[in-house]
Design a protein around this motif. Structure first.
Motif, PDB file in Angstrom:
ATOM      1  N   GLY A   1       0.831  -1.191   0.000  1.00 38.50           N
ATOM      2  CA  GLY A   1       0.000   0.000   0.000  1.00 38.50           C
ATOM      3  C   GLY A   1       0.865   1.240   0.000  1.00 38.50           C
ATOM      4  O   GLY A   1       1.824   1.339   0.764  1.00 38.50           O
ATOM      5  N   ILE A   2       0.532   2.185  -0.877  1.00 41.86           N
ATOM      6  CA  ILE A   2       1.310   3.420  -1.016  1.00 41.86           C
ATOM      7  C   ILE A   2       0.445   4.605  -0.620  1.00 41.86           C
ATOM      8  O   ILE A   2      -0.668   4.765  -1.130  1.00 41.86           O
ATOM      9  CB  ILE A   2       1.818   3.584  -2.459  1.00 41.86           C
ATOM     10  CG1 ILE A   2       2.818   2.473  -2.805  1.00 41.86           C
ATOM     11  CG2 ILE A   2       2.451   4.958  -2.663  1.00 41.86           C
ATOM     12  CD1 ILE A   2       3.275   2.473  -4.251  1.00 41.86           C
ATOM     13  N   CYS A   3       0.959   5.433   0.305  1.00 37.91           N
ATOM     14  CA  CYS A   3       0.299   6.645   0.786  1.00 37.91           C
ATOM     15  C   CYS A   3      -1.071   6.288   1.378  1.00 37.91           C
ATOM     16  O   CYS A   3      -1.134   5.581   2.377  1.00 37.91           O
ATOM     17  CB  CYS A   3       0.216   7.689  -0.324  1.00 37.91           C
ATOM     18  SG  CYS A   3      -0.220   9.334   0.302  1.00 37.91           S
ATOM     19  N   LEU A   4      -2.164   6.734   0.782  1.00 36.66           N
ATOM     20  CA  LEU A   4      -3.485   6.354   1.272  1.00 36.66           C
ATOM     21  C   LEU A   4      -3.644   4.837   1.275  1.00 36.66           C
ATOM     22  O   LEU A   4      -4.339   4.274   2.129  1.00 36.66           O
ATOM     23  CB  LEU A   4      -4.566   7.020   0.422  1.00 36.66           C
ATOM     24  CG  LEU A   4      -6.012   6.708   0.761  1.00 36.66           C
ATOM     25  CD1 LEU A   4      -6.341   7.067   2.205  1.00 36.66           C
ATOM     26  CD2 LEU A   4      -6.945   7.450  -0.199  1.00 36.66           C
ATOM     27  N   GLY A   5      -2.966   4.164   0.345  1.00 39.51           N
ATOM     28  CA  GLY A   5      -3.006   2.695   0.303  1.00 39.51           C
ATOM     29  C   GLY A   5      -2.480   2.078   1.588  1.00 39.51           C
ATOM     30  O   GLY A   5      -2.942   1.018   2.016  1.00 39.51           O
ATOM     31  N   MET A   6      -1.491   2.721   2.237  1.00 33.71           N
ATOM     32  CA  MET A   6      -1.028   2.246   3.537  1.00 33.71           C
ATOM     33  C   MET A   6      -2.078   2.503   4.597  1.00 33.71           C
ATOM     34  O   MET A   6      -2.360   1.645   5.433  1.00 33.71           O
ATOM     35  CB  MET A   6       0.276   2.924   3.947  1.00 33.71           C
ATOM     36  CG  MET A   6       0.837   2.373   5.259  1.00 33.71           C
ATOM     37  SD  MET A   6       2.132   3.381   6.021  1.00 33.71           S
ATOM     38  CE  MET A   6       1.183   4.177   7.317  1.00 33.71           C
ATOM     39  N   GLN A   7      -2.690   3.693   4.582  1.00 35.04           N
ATOM     40  CA  GLN A   7      -3.706   4.018   5.580  1.00 35.04           C
ATOM     41  C   GLN A   7      -4.892   3.059   5.522  1.00 35.04           C
ATOM     42  O   GLN A   7      -5.509   2.763   6.546  1.00 35.04           O
ATOM     43  CB  GLN A   7      -4.182   5.460   5.386  1.00 35.04           C
ATOM     44  CG  GLN A   7      -3.089   6.493   5.641  1.00 35.04           C
ATOM     45  CD  GLN A   7      -3.559   7.906   5.372  1.00 35.04           C
ATOM     46  OE1 GLN A   7      -4.738   8.167   5.220  1.00 35.04           O
ATOM     47  NE2 GLN A   7      -2.615   8.836   5.297  1.00 35.04           N
ATOM     48  N   LEU A   8      -5.189   2.536   4.334  1.00 37.31           N
ATOM     49  CA  LEU A   8      -6.314   1.601   4.185  1.00 37.31           C
ATOM     50  C   LEU A   8      -6.117   0.322   4.996  1.00 37.31           C
ATOM     51  O   LEU A   8      -7.076  -0.408   5.248  1.00 37.31           O
ATOM     52  CB  LEU A   8      -6.521   1.234   2.714  1.00 37.31           C
ATOM     53  CG  LEU A   8      -6.937   2.361   1.772  1.00 37.31           C
ATOM     54  CD1 LEU A   8      -7.152   1.819   0.366  1.00 37.31           C
ATOM     55  CD2 LEU A   8      -8.189   3.072   2.258  1.00 37.31           C
ATOM     56  N   LEU A   9      -4.882   0.058   5.425  1.00 40.72           N
ATOM     57  CA  LEU A   9      -4.621  -1.143   6.224  1.00 40.72           C
ATOM     58  C   LEU A   9      -5.143  -1.010   7.652  1.00 40.72           C
ATOM     59  O   LEU A   9      -5.220  -1.986   8.378  1.00 40.72           O
ATOM     60  CB  LEU A   9      -3.123  -1.457   6.247  1.00 40.72           C
ATOM     61  CG  LEU A   9      -2.455  -1.692   4.881  1.00 40.72           C
ATOM     62  CD1 LEU A   9      -0.978  -2.001   5.068  1.00 40.72           C
ATOM     63  CD2 LEU A   9      -3.157  -2.814   4.118  1.00 40.72           C
ATOM     64  N   GLY A  10      -5.493   0.206   8.074  1.00 44.50           N
ATOM     65  CA  GLY A  10      -5.987   0.443   9.426  1.00 44.50           C
ATOM     66  C   GLY A  10      -7.434   0.018   9.617  1.00 44.50           C
ATOM     67  O   GLY A  10      -8.034  -0.650   8.758  1.00 44.50           O
ATOM     68  N   THR A  11      -8.010   0.401  10.766  1.00 43.72           N
ATOM     69  CA  THR A  11      -9.382  -0.014  11.089  1.00 43.72           C
ATOM     70  C   THR A  11     -10.423   0.931  10.515  1.00 43.72           C
ATOM     71  O   THR A  11     -11.381   0.502   9.887  1.00 43.72           O
ATOM     72  CB  THR A  11      -9.575  -0.093  12.616  1.00 43.72           C
ATOM     73  OG1 THR A  11      -9.148   1.155  13.194  1.00 43.72           O
ATOM     74  CG2 THR A  11      -8.790  -1.230  13.223  1.00 43.72           C
TER      75      THR A  11
END
Length: 196
Positions: free
Chosen positions: A75-85
């Motif tokens: 996940g890149i940028c927002l793609g990393m944040q999508l891993l959260g809850t």
């Protein structure tokens, strides 16, 4: 090796594709669940709002698959944040829930929001994602929301506060910065991910 960049409708898809080409690989941009299922490596980019990207993934019947995939995914940028809850952006938006922490807005602690530009990434755990990349290397950031440092954090950065700039959990990896805009070091990180 089959490499796909999930088409989340954001503007940096071709930049990622060209970065992958520069390290010697070919990738396709797609929202075909068939093509994504057979890929060896998956990139999950995101720009804009979490709710918009989650809705795109739902509408393309990709959300459940991504949650349950066993393929390596970055996940890149927002793609990393999508891993959260969930994200506090707008109405609370339920995310992929791979990492049990929410996404919050960066506080304005004597700094500009959004966080734009080059910043130091401090590697906090050994991980092959940072092979041949020096600690405290600068990468390019563009974001207003963040994930706090947690047990899945492998690197941190600071902009007003310290925040998580890279994570790893099982086959899921994430970077808050844009490796495709971060020169040699960014391409080294992409190469490392592709050579897992």
């Amino acid at each position: 090796m089959t490499i796909v960049i999930i088409n989340t409708g954001c503007s940096n898809l071709n930049s990622i594709k060209y970065s992958i080409q520069r390290v010697g690989y070919q990738a396709s941009i797609t929202d075909s669940i068939h093509d994504i299922k057979i890929a060896h490596k998956i990139f999950l980019p995101g720009v804009g709002t979490a709710a918009a990207v989650i809705n795109i993934l739902k509408n393309k019947n990709l959300l459940s698959f991504i949650k349950n995939t066993t393929q390596p995914i970055l996940g890149i940028c927002l793609g990393m944040q999508l891993l959260g809850t969930y994200s506090d952006e707008g109405k609370k938006c339920i995310l992929l829930n791979k990492i049990p922490y929410s996404i919050k807005k960066l506080p304005n602690n004597n700094c500009y929001i959004p966080h734009i530009g080059w910043n130091i990434v401090n590697i906090t755990k050994n991980n092959f994602l940072f092979n041949n990349i020096d600690d405290n290397t600068r990468f390019y950031f563009l974001h207003s929301y963040y994930m706090k440092q947690n047990e899945y954090t492998i690197a941190i950065s600071k902009h007003g506060i310290s925040f998580c700039s890279a994570v790893a959990v099982e086959n899921f990896f994430g970077v808050q910065f844009h490796p495709e805009k971060s020169g040699y070091s960014g391409e080294q990180l992409i190469k490392n991910f592709l050579e897992i």
